[in-house]
Design a protein around this motif. Structure first.
Motif, short mmCIF file in Angstrom:
data_model
loop_
_atom_site.label_atom_id
_atom_site.label_comp_id
_atom_site.label_asym_id
_atom_site.label_seq_id
_atom_site.Cartn_x
_atom_site.Cartn_y
_atom_site.Cartn_z
N VAL A 48 -35.67 34.87 -22.48
CA VAL A 48 -34.96 34.01 -21.52
C VAL A 48 -35.19 32.55 -21.88
N GLU A 49 -36.43 32.23 -22.18
CA GLU A 49 -36.76 30.85 -22.52
C GLU A 49 -36.03 30.41 -23.79
N ARG A 50 -35.99 31.30 -24.77
CA ARG A 50 -35.31 30.96 -26.02
C ARG A 50 -33.81 30.78 -25.79
N LEU A 51 -33.20 31.70 -25.03
CA LEU A 51 -31.75 31.61 -24.81
C LEU A 51 -31.38 30.38 -23.99
N LEU A 52 -32.23 30.00 -23.04
CA LEU A 52 -31.89 28.89 -22.15
C LEU A 52 -32.34 27.53 -22.69
N ALA A 53 -33.04 27.52 -23.83
CA ALA A 53 -33.55 26.25 -24.37
C ALA A 53 -32.48 25.16 -24.45
N PRO B 14 -23.65 36.33 -30.85
CA PRO B 14 -24.16 34.96 -30.95
C PRO B 14 -24.97 34.59 -29.71
N ASP B 15 -25.97 33.72 -29.91
CA ASP B 15 -26.80 33.29 -28.78
C ASP B 15 -25.96 32.67 -27.67
N ALA B 16 -24.91 31.94 -28.02
CA ALA B 16 -24.10 31.28 -26.97
C ALA B 16 -23.47 32.32 -26.05
N ALA B 17 -22.99 33.42 -26.63
CA ALA B 17 -22.39 34.47 -25.81
C ALA B 17 -23.45 35.16 -24.96
N ARG B 18 -24.62 35.38 -25.54
CA ARG B 18 -25.69 36.03 -24.79
C ARG B 18 -26.23 35.11 -23.69
N GLU C 61 -30.17 24.58 -22.57
CA GLU C 61 -29.89 24.08 -21.21
C GLU C 61 -31.10 23.32 -20.67
N HIS C 62 -32.11 23.14 -21.50
CA HIS C 62 -33.31 22.39 -21.13
C HIS C 62 -34.00 22.98 -19.91
N THR C 63 -34.05 24.30 -19.85
CA THR C 63 -34.78 24.99 -18.80
C THR C 63 -35.16 26.37 -19.30
N GLY C 64 -36.20 26.94 -18.72
CA GLY C 64 -36.50 28.34 -19.00
C GLY C 64 -36.43 29.12 -17.71
N SER C 65 -35.86 28.46 -16.68
CA SER C 65 -35.93 29.01 -15.34
C SER C 65 -34.60 29.63 -14.92
N LEU C 66 -34.65 30.90 -14.51
CA LEU C 66 -33.43 31.59 -14.09
C LEU C 66 -32.81 30.91 -12.86
#
Ligand code: ADE
Ligand code: ZN
Ligand code: ZN
Length: 254
Positions: A25-30, A105-109, A32-37
């Motif tokens: 989650v942290e890697r995918l949201l990096a 791709p990470d963007a889709a995920r 967006e400058h957050t790791g928080s759902l």
């Protein structure tokens, strides 16, 4: 749900992520400058107010709910209740699949993750999966707190805000409450989302959910806010289960 409900569900899930899921989650949201759902839990609604997102909003607006058409029995019949896959049950199944597919791709995920976090909340809001012909209570006018409202809004946000808590406090309160047994997890290969929607629908069919006299009295909140809380807790715990499964480390090569 409104912003408070979605943030609470996301925060509850965050607290129950496995270390592997949390890292992914942290890697995918990096970006967006957050790791928080919780920080991304309302994106799927917020695009409604962004002209640049008008096309994606139009394509996804029916993915926030399902309207059952079989009366109060609430059995899920896909060709009848989810035509062309345009409902929250099919949407969750689809986006969980994208999220768990490491060849995508990470963007889709990343986008799939944001939809999963949001729709896991909505499917547990009883009136996002109702059976009456009233757009999930949106056309059922009520008096709430001396003002005109509708039953959908009361459940999305009005009742939750009567606690006077912010989302962190609300999540803390629910997470530290006496554990309520969750309904047994369904077999991993089943489509659990249909079951979650059917549960919501059956709550909308319970006596008293549609208030007599179209009036939300304090006794209504006393009865139904605990039900809303239970749905938020179930949503949070199940979202964590789904993310822990979809984001489990890839099986080690044999
Ligand atoms: N629009 C139509 N039906 C709806 C529902 N069940 N929930 C939210 N919005 C809707
Ligand atoms: Zn809603
Ligand atoms: Zn929504």
């Amino acid at each position: 749900w409104g912003p408070l409900g979605h943030s609470v569900v996301a925060e509850l899930a965050q607290r129950h992520l496995s270390p592997a899921a949390e890292a992914e989650v942290e890697r995918l949201l990096a970006p967006e400058h957050t790791g928080s759902l919780a920080d991304v839990a309302n994106w799927a609604d917020q695009m409604q107010n962004d002209p640049a997102m008008a096309s994606l909003w139009k394509q996804t607006r029916s993915q926030h709910y399902i309207n059952f058409h079989g009366g109060p029995s609430c059995d899920y019949v896909p060709p009848r209740d989810c035509r062309d896959g345009r409902c929250v049950v099919a949407a969750l199944q689809y986006y969980v699949g994208v999220l768990g597919d490491r060849s995508k791709p990470d963007a889709a995920r990343r986008q799939a993750l944001k939809f999963v976090v949001h729709f896991a909340g909505d499917i547990h809001q009883p009136l996002h999966a109702g059976y009456r012909d009233d757009k999930g209570g949106n056309t059922y006018q009520v008096q709430f707190d001396g003002k005109g409202s509708n039953l959908h809004r009361v459940w999305d946000s009005g009742m939750l805000y009567t606690r006077g808590l912010d989302w962190q406090q609300y999540a803390q309160r629910l997470d530290s409450a006496v554990p309520v047994p969750l309904p047994a997890p369904v077999a991993p290969l089943d489509n659990p989302y249909a079951q979650w929607a059917e549960e919501s629908c059956r709550i909308t069919a319970e006596t008293g959910l549609y208030p007599t006299g179209h009036k939300i009295a304090p006794a209504y909140v006393t009865t139904w806010l605990p039900v809303a809380d239970r749905r938020l807790r179930e949503a949070g715990r199940r979202l964590a289960q789904v993310l822990n499964l979809a984001l489990a480390p890839a099986a080690a090569p044999q």
